[in-house]
Design a protein around this motif. Structure first.
Motif, PDB file in Angstrom:
ATOM      1  N   CYS A   1      -5.762 -14.673 -41.777  1.00 53.98           N
ATOM      2  CA  CYS A   1      -4.980 -15.090 -42.960  1.00 53.98           C
ATOM      3  C   CYS A   1      -4.797 -16.607 -42.882  1.00 53.98           C
ATOM      4  CB  CYS A   1      -3.625 -14.389 -43.015  1.00 53.98           C
ATOM      5  SG  CYS A   1      -3.726 -12.690 -43.514  1.00 53.98           S
ATOM      6  N   TYR A   2      -5.895 -17.287 -42.593  1.00 58.09           N
ATOM      7  CA  TYR A   2      -5.832 -18.726 -42.278  1.00 58.09           C
ATOM      8  C   TYR A   2      -5.231 -19.548 -43.419  1.00 58.09           C
ATOM      9  CZ  TYR A   2      -7.117 -23.384 -40.828  1.00 58.09           C
ATOM     10  OH  TYR A   2      -7.051 -24.714 -40.479  1.00 58.09           O
ATOM     11  N   ASP A   3      -5.640 -19.242 -44.641  1.00 61.76           N
ATOM     12  CA  ASP A   3      -5.224 -20.102 -45.759  1.00 61.76           C
ATOM     13  C   ASP A   3      -3.719 -20.081 -45.997  1.00 61.76           C
ATOM     14  OD1 ASP A   3      -7.821 -20.833 -46.110  1.00 61.76           O
ATOM     15  OD2 ASP A   3      -8.247 -19.297 -47.615  1.00 61.76           O
TER      16      ASP A   3
ATOM     17  N   ASP B   1      -1.357 -18.843 -43.439  1.00 64.02           N
ATOM     18  CA  ASP B   1      -0.534 -18.862 -42.218  1.00 64.02           C
ATOM     19  C   ASP B   1      -0.783 -20.048 -41.291  1.00 64.02           C
ATOM     20  OD1 ASP B   1       0.359 -16.557 -43.265  1.00 64.02           O
ATOM     21  OD2 ASP B   1      -0.435 -15.213 -41.739  1.00 64.02           O
ATOM     22  N   TYR B   2      -1.695 -20.940 -41.648  1.00 65.09           N
ATOM     23  CA  TYR B   2      -2.009 -22.063 -40.738  1.00 65.09           C
ATOM     24  C   TYR B   2      -1.929 -23.404 -41.461  1.00 65.09           C
ATOM     25  CZ  TYR B   2      -3.405 -18.653 -37.266  1.00 65.09           C
ATOM     26  OH  TYR B   2      -3.388 -17.628 -36.351  1.00 65.09           O
ATOM     27  N   LYS B   3      -0.844 -23.582 -42.164  1.00 65.49           N
ATOM     28  CA  LYS B   3      -0.675 -24.824 -42.913  1.00 65.49           C
ATOM     29  C   LYS B   3      -0.615 -26.041 -41.973  1.00 65.49           C
ATOM     30  CE  LYS B   3       0.128 -22.818 -47.024  1.00 65.49           C
ATOM     31  NZ  LYS B   3      -0.991 -22.725 -47.954  1.00 65.49           N
ATOM     32  N   ASP B   4      -0.100 -25.837 -40.757  1.00 64.67           N
ATOM     33  CA  ASP B   4       0.133 -26.972 -39.863  1.00 64.67           C
ATOM     34  C   ASP B   4      -0.884 -27.063 -38.724  1.00 64.67           C
ATOM     35  OD1 ASP B   4       2.398 -27.611 -41.335  1.00 64.67           O
ATOM     36  OD2 ASP B   4       3.615 -26.172 -40.200  1.00 64.67           O
ATOM     37  N   GLU B   5      -1.942 -26.301 -38.814  1.00 65.54           N
ATOM     38  CA  GLU B   5      -2.912 -26.363 -37.715  1.00 65.54           C
ATOM     39  C   GLU B   5      -4.328 -26.386 -38.295  1.00 65.54           C
ATOM     40  OE1 GLU B   5      -2.582 -23.191 -34.833  1.00 65.54           O
ATOM     41  OE2 GLU B   5      -3.522 -24.436 -33.281  1.00 65.54           O
ATOM     42  N   SER B   6      -5.091 -27.418 -37.935  1.00 62.95           N
ATOM     43  CA  SER B   6      -6.460 -27.511 -38.457  1.00 62.95           C
ATOM     44  C   SER B   6      -7.335 -26.495 -37.741  1.00 62.95           C
ATOM     45  CB  SER B   6      -7.005 -28.913 -38.223  1.00 62.95           C
ATOM     46  OG  SER B   6      -7.216 -29.107 -36.833  1.00 62.95           O
ATOM     47  N   TRP B   7      -8.463 -26.194 -38.342  1.00 63.07           N
ATOM     48  CA  TRP B   7      -9.399 -25.239 -37.724  1.00 63.07           C
ATOM     49  C   TRP B   7      -9.864 -25.780 -36.365  1.00 63.07           C
ATOM     50  CZ3 TRP B   7     -11.098 -20.836 -36.540  1.00 63.07           C
ATOM     51  CH2 TRP B   7     -12.373 -20.651 -36.024  1.00 63.07           C
ATOM     52  N   GLU B   8     -10.079 -27.096 -36.283  1.00 60.22           N
ATOM     53  CA  GLU B   8     -10.555 -27.688 -35.033  1.00 60.22           C
ATOM     54  C   GLU B   8      -9.521 -27.474 -33.912  1.00 60.22           C
ATOM     55  OE1 GLU B   8     -10.707 -29.252 -37.996  1.00 60.22           O
ATOM     56  OE2 GLU B   8     -12.857 -28.868 -38.205  1.00 60.22           O
TER      57      GLU B   8
ATOM     58  N   LEU C   1      -7.674 -21.528 -29.208  1.00 55.18           N
ATOM     59  CA  LEU C   1      -8.080 -20.138 -28.973  1.00 55.18           C
ATOM     60  C   LEU C   1      -9.432 -20.024 -28.265  1.00 55.18           C
ATOM     61  CD1 LEU C   1      -7.034 -18.344 -32.296  1.00 55.18           C
ATOM     62  CD2 LEU C   1      -5.824 -18.408 -30.140  1.00 55.18           C
ATOM     63  N   LEU C   2      -9.954 -21.131 -27.800  1.00 51.41           N
ATOM     64  CA  LEU C   2     -11.233 -21.143 -27.074  1.00 51.41           C
ATOM     65  C   LEU C   2     -12.357 -20.489 -27.885  1.00 51.41           C
ATOM     66  CD1 LEU C   2      -9.860 -19.748 -23.665  1.00 51.41           C
ATOM     67  CD2 LEU C   2      -9.914 -22.128 -24.352  1.00 51.41           C
ATOM     68  N   VAL C   3     -12.321 -20.691 -29.209  1.00 48.00           N
ATOM     69  CA  VAL C   3     -13.332 -20.043 -30.053  1.00 48.00           C
ATOM     70  C   VAL C   3     -14.669 -20.738 -29.838  1.00 48.00           C
ATOM     71  CG1 VAL C   3     -13.976 -19.512 -32.440  1.00 48.00           C
ATOM     72  CG2 VAL C   3     -11.582 -19.464 -31.760  1.00 48.00           C
ATOM     73  N   ASP C   4     -15.702 -19.952 -29.784  1.00 49.44           N
ATOM     74  CA  ASP C   4     -17.052 -20.477 -29.625  1.00 49.44           C
ATOM     75  C   ASP C   4     -17.335 -21.485 -30.733  1.00 49.44           C
ATOM     76  OD1 ASP C   4     -19.883 -20.748 -29.637  1.00 49.44           O
ATOM     77  OD2 ASP C   4     -19.994 -18.910 -28.429  1.00 49.44           O
ATOM     78  N   PRO C   5     -17.831 -22.697 -30.389  1.00 50.41           N
ATOM     79  CA  PRO C   5     -18.070 -23.732 -31.409  1.00 50.41           C
ATOM     80  C   PRO C   5     -19.052 -23.293 -32.493  1.00 50.41           C
ATOM     81  CG  PRO C   5     -18.353 -24.615 -29.190  1.00 50.41           C
ATOM     82  CD  PRO C   5     -18.147 -23.154 -29.034  1.00 50.41           C
ATOM     83  N   LEU C   6     -19.833 -22.255 -32.225  1.00 46.73           N
ATOM     84  CA  LEU C   6     -20.785 -21.778 -33.237  1.00 46.73           C
ATOM     85  C   LEU C   6     -20.074 -21.171 -34.440  1.00 46.73           C
ATOM     86  CD1 LEU C   6     -23.432 -20.069 -30.945  1.00 46.73           C
ATOM     87  CD2 LEU C   6     -23.749 -22.143 -32.315  1.00 46.73           C
ATOM     88  N   TYR C   7     -18.871 -20.705 -34.227  1.00 48.96           N
ATOM     89  CA  TYR C   7     -18.139 -20.045 -35.319  1.00 48.96           C
ATOM     90  C   TYR C   7     -17.409 -21.057 -36.196  1.00 48.96           C
ATOM     91  CZ  TYR C   7     -18.785 -15.516 -33.066  1.00 48.96           C
ATOM     92  OH  TYR C   7     -19.328 -14.374 -32.527  1.00 48.96           O
ATOM     93  N   ASN C   8     -17.305 -20.701 -37.474  1.00 47.97           N
ATOM     94  CA  ASN C   8     -16.416 -21.455 -38.353  1.00 47.97           C
ATOM     95  C   ASN C   8     -15.554 -20.460 -39.125  1.00 47.97           C
ATOM     96  OD1 ASN C   8     -17.743 -20.604 -40.794  1.00 47.97           O
ATOM     97  ND2 ASN C   8     -19.386 -22.032 -40.250  1.00 47.97           N
ATOM     98  N   LEU C   9     -14.707 -20.943 -39.979  1.00 49.79           N
ATOM     99  CA  LEU C   9     -13.751 -20.051 -40.652  1.00 49.79           C
ATOM    100  C   LEU C   9     -14.437 -18.990 -41.506  1.00 49.79           C
ATOM    101  CD1 LEU C   9     -10.902 -22.477 -41.736  1.00 49.79           C
ATOM    102  CD2 LEU C   9     -10.636 -20.418 -40.353  1.00 49.79           C
ATOM    103  N   ASP C  10     -15.638 -19.314 -41.999  1.00 50.40           N
ATOM    104  CA  ASP C  10     -16.309 -18.345 -42.866  1.00 50.40           C
ATOM    105  C   ASP C  10     -17.333 -17.482 -42.126  1.00 50.40           C
ATOM    106  OD1 ASP C  10     -14.907 -19.068 -45.220  1.00 50.40           O
ATOM    107  OD2 ASP C  10     -16.034 -20.949 -45.229  1.00 50.40           O
ATOM    108  N   SER C  11     -17.336 -17.586 -40.823  1.00 52.76           N
ATOM    109  CA  SER C  11     -18.206 -16.698 -40.042  1.00 52.76           C
ATOM    110  C   SER C  11     -17.717 -15.272 -40.203  1.00 52.76           C
ATOM    111  CB  SER C  11     -18.152 -17.073 -38.563  1.00 52.76           C
ATOM    112  OG  SER C  11     -18.554 -18.394 -38.393  1.00 52.76           O
TER     113      SER C  11
END
Lengths: 362, 572
Positions: B265-267, B269-276, B282-292
């Motif tokens: 629910c990024y859009d 619930d994350y007003k104050d935190e960028s995806w980067e 969260l140690l997310v694999d750099p290959l992923y982006n929000l639309d993965s």
């Protein structure tokens, strides 16, 4: 002799110390307290904080509601914590006299008390009634072959004093039980407090009858052959009364629908009480773009419908049986049915249903 | 000049002594040093799981989850003491069990926080190819923290949300609202979905929560947020139901995939935190982006219903039906118990336990024509068919309605171990939760289909040659499928199915609270009080205060310790 003198001196010393010791700690009791309630008005279940403003060694409080009335035999108060604060919430609406008692023990060992009081007005939005349904109105054998499933009409609030209970048309039938016409209906309800009670005003005998939830089967919505508003009241344990009107309003149904002499097959949408479906099969080649259906609302029962208290429409356009033409060439057509309780001018005492008509060609 | 040289030399000597006067600590180890490797971080995670295995936690689960619901009576109903006060709602705010539930769940939260804040301490050289394992540890700590907060919010309402890095001067945190607490739980569960293993753990690494466990719990949390007895706004209830439907379609039906944006629910619930920043945290694999996209195919077939009679037997432990299960048995080792001597079934079958819970006649009657009855309930006074294959356990007879839950009983043929894994969530519950969500969103036919999956599994008990001899109370034709009907009737049928399927699994009271039916439940209890052979009189339901007792009080000790920062619930 020396021993006797010693004992005598010790006794004198002890007696002289006793009273002066207590005197040092004695605080004259002065009862005074405040309450976190604007203008002394609060709502039921709202947390109210009483805070000591007086003096004393110990404090207690009588909250004034059932079981905690000051001066009444068998009633009890509450001890106030060492911080001088007491938090409480009232479960029932009413006016309550709150009594605050400050106490101290004087040098003679006597308890000296002082009292202060105020009157708190506790209001309740719901008037003590949480929910209500007219219970087991109709046995829905068509849904459940085990005969254990009943239609209960859950009331919805129109305003603070009117409860509307929608009734499926199938319950409008002459029978001894499981019909809205029964003189032995039950109410199922939840009150905000177990010490409250619900009463129904029986018009014929002009008396208020106590009705226990799911137990007493003496309730009726009928006045002669028609449905009438019913009056109930909820009386809390402290005597506070709230009045309601129950309006049992039929959910409108087309009981007959035909086109060119072909009768439609009417069925309930199984997941809903206020949606119907009608299917007709017309001869091949029939021009479905301009058909004139004939329909009947609630079997034209004069005890429900007098020709003025219901409306049948398609997309907001009023439809008249045998007069209005309908275009079925684009597929199914949805009728909107609006029904207002017969004999009452209040437009809010109304229900709606939808009827989907589907035409197949042979 | 000579003097100056002397001063410089003395200064140099003193400076060089710095390291001598500040030696490195050898006798104790700091948190960041201890958790600089994955192995020790796993020990930290085990410590969190250990809370769930503890006696304090499980007794508290039984007591608050079901013991005073309409499914149970306890022998403590007619004694005196702290349990008596809880089940009869005559407790004071310093009741031991109310305090213990609070403490044991916060103990779990603090341990989970320790793991979560230490994730960044694991040295890179130590991670290497184990980055995936590090994420799994991280994800499990988040699910467990969410579970502890879920227990707290259901028991006390909104609670104090502890900081991951507590500051010494700010240890007492004011309570959040119920809605804020649920939002925090939800966020943990959603974030864990990016971290957890998608496949099931094998038996030799069992006891760990995978992505399905988190999805099941998330669906349950969302349903709670949408329920009438939970203090969330009407707008929130509608939104949560729609979100629960999406999760169900992804997890149960497999009819849709979800992007990371949707899962989080990024859009909104994350007003104050960028995806980067989020990716880094969260140690997310750099290959992923929000639309993965996360494919539902990875999830949907991981779990299924197994035979009902096997669920609570050794064969059913960590089976495909299990979503969250706490280990009490050494599968990797000797086959002995791994439960620190704590016997789970004592609570159901041994009168000497802190909470001795027996089955109520109400649930017994509800299961009168249900094949699951003989595998869930036994009559203490009679040697019924199911128990007859084994020795009669050490029942304490004559309590309540003289019925006992047999789900957690360990049969002698299963070995000498005393453990029985504790089921926190099963796939059947997830199916019934999804059925309720479907029915509430206008998909009644599909809701009925999922209920009938659960009923079909139960019906198998009647026809199955191994079990049919025990099932004498019902025939297959009379145990019919649920028919489609009006949504309110289907809703009640789903709730009844869940009550029967899940009875004796310690969740009934919270279900009743969620539905805002506590008072009704208590009134029914008061009307059906069993007569005790001992002559003691039960009072269950008599002192329940509607509008107050649906939430328990914050323990008085916590209020004192916080110096008033933590406020009490209304009415206490």
């Amino acid at each position: 002799m020396k021993r006797i003198v010693n004992i005598f001196l010790s006794a004198v010393l002890f007696c002289s110390c006793h009273n002066s010791y207590l005197d040092e700690y004695y605080i004259a009791a002065e009862a005074s307290f405040s309450v976190t309630a604007e203008d002394l008005h609060v709502r039921t279940l709202e947390s109210v904080l009483f805070t000591n403003k007086g003096k004393g060694q110990t404090y207690s409080i009588f909250t004034g509601d059932t079981g905690h009335k000051y001066g009444q035999t068998g009633n009890t108060g509450f001890a106030v914590g060492s911080n001088g604060c007491f938090s409480y919430s009232y479960r029932e609406p009413g006016k309550y006299t709150v009594v605050w008692i400050a106490s101290s023990v004087d040098s003679k060992g006597s308890v000296i008390s002082d009292i202060d009081s105020l009157v708190l007005d506790v209001a309740d939005m719901s008037g003590g009634l949480d929910n209500l349904s007219i219970y087991k109105i109709y046995r829905m054998d068509d849904y459940d072959e085990t005969h254990n499933t009943y239609y209960h009409s859950l009331a919805r609030s129109i305003d603070d004093s009117i409860l509307l209970c929608p009734i499926i048309y199938e319950a409008w039938r002459s029978a001894k039980i499981n019909t809205i016409k029964s003189a032995k209906l039950q109410l199922k309800y939840q009150l905000t407090s177990p010490s409250a009670a619900l009463y129904w005003y029986k018009r014929e005998t002009e008396e208020w009858l106590s009705l226990r939830s799911e137990t007493d089967n003496i309730f009726s919505v009928m006045d002669g052959e028609r449905i009438a508003l019913q009056r109930i009241k909820v009386v809390t344990g402290s005597g506070y009364e709230t009045y309601y009107n129950i309006a049992a309003v039929m959910i409108p149904k087309l009981t007959s629908y035909q086109i060119n002499g072909v009768e439609g097959e009417i069925s309930h949408v199984k997941t809903s009480y206020d949606e119907y479906e009608i299917r007709l099969t017309l001869p091949a080649g029939t021009d479905v773009s301009n058909l004139c259906p004939e329909f009947m609302l609630m079997e034209n029962d004069a005890n429900l419908y007098d020709g003025t208290n219901a409306m049948v429409s398609i997309d907001g356009i009023v439809q008249q049986s045998g007069v209005s033409n309908v275009d079925f060439s684009k597929g199914e057509v949805i009728y909107d049915l609006h029904y207002q309780m017969l004999g009452y001018a209040d437009a809010r005492l109304s229900t709606d249903s939808k009827v989907k008509v589907i035409i197949d060609l042979q | 000049m000579k003097k100056s040289i002397e001063i410089i030399l003395i200064s140099l000597v003193m400076l060089s002594c710095d390291s001598y006067f500040e030696p490195s600590y050898t006798g104790s180890i700091t948190e960041s040093e201890y958790y600089d490797n994955l192995n020790n971080l796993r020990f930290g995670l085990n410590a969190v799981y250990n809370v769930l295995q503890s006696k304090d936690y499980q007794v508290s689960e039984l007591l608050f989850g079901e013991a005073f619901s309409d499914n149970m009576w306890t022998s403590q109903d007619v004694t005196t003491g702290a349990v008596y006060d809880v089940v009869n709602f005559t407790f004071s705010t310093d009741n031991t069990y109310i305090l213990r539930r609070y403490e044991v769940n916060y103990s779990g939260i603090n341990k989970a926080n320790q793991v979560i804040r230490s994730i960044g301490n694991v040295k890179k050289k130590d991670i290497g190819s184990t980055q995936k394992e590090l994420r799994e540890v991280y994800g499990q700590a988040k699910v467990l923290r969410a579970l502890f907060y879920f227990n707290l919010v259901r028991t006390y309402g909104g609670v104090s949300l502890q900081q991951e890095n507590p500051e010494l001067g700010k240890l007492a945190i004011p309570r959040s609202t119920e809605e804020e607490t649920y939002a925090y739980i939800e966020k943990d569960l959603r974030e864990s979905l990016l971290l957890l293993r998608r496949s099931r753990y094998t038996l030799d690494e069992c006891g760990q929560i995978d992505m399905s466990g988190a999805l099941g719990l998330l669906m349950k949390v969302l349903l709670y947020e949408a329920s009438p007895g939970i203090r969330t706004s009407e707008a929130t209830k509608v939104r949560k139901l729609a979100e629960a439907l999406k999760i169900g379609q992804f997890f149960i039906e497999g009819s849709r995939s979800m992007t990371i944006r949707e899962l989080l629910c990024y859009d909104t619930d994350y007003k104050d935190e960028s995806w980067e920043d989020l990716q880094k945290r969260l140690l997310v694999d750099p290959l992923y982006n929000l639309d993965s996209e996360v494919s539902s195919a990875d999830i949907v077939n991981q779990h299924r219903l197994i035979d009902f009679d096997k669920i609570f037997r050794l064969a059913g432990e960590f089976s495909e039906e299990s979503l969250i299960e706490i280990n009490h048995y050494s599968f990797a080792g000797s086959g002995s118990s791994a439960d620190e001597g704590w016997k789970l079934y004592d609570n159901m079958l041994n009168g000497g336990s802190p909470v001795f819970a027996t089955c109520s006649k109400a649930i017994g009657n509800l299961m009168q024509k249900d094949p699951r009855k003989v595998f869930s309930i036994t009559e203490a006074q009679n040697k019924d068919d199911y128990i007859s294959q084994e020795e009669i356990p050490d029942f304490t007879k004559g309590v309540g309605d003289k019925l006992l839950y047999s789900k957690y009983y360990v049969f002698p043929s299963e070995g000498a171990h005393s453990g029985r894994n504790y089921r926190i969530m099963r796939y059947a519950e997830a199916l019934l939760i999804y059925a309720e969500i479907l029915n509430s969103t206008g998909n009644t036919q599909r809701a009925v289909d999922y209920v009938n999956m659960v009923r079909a599994r139960a019906r198998k008990l009647i026809t199955d040659s191994e079990n049919s001899r025990f099932v004498t109370n019902v025939t297959a034709p009379s145990f019919a499928d649920l028919a489609i009907g009006p949504t309110d009737i289907v809703h009640e049928a789903i709730l009844q199915e869940k009550r029967v399927e899940m009875c004796g699994e310690w969740d009934r009271w919270y279900e009743v609270c969620r539905l805002d039916r506590c008072s009704e439940c208590m009134e029914a209890q008061l009307r059906s009080l069993p007569v005790e052979a001992s002559g003691n009189v039960r009072i269950r339901g008599k002192y329940f205060k509607k509008g107050i007792n649906e939430r328990f009080p914050i323990p008085q000790k916590e209020i004192f310790l916080s110096n008033g920062v933590i406020e009490q619930n209304p009415g206490y």
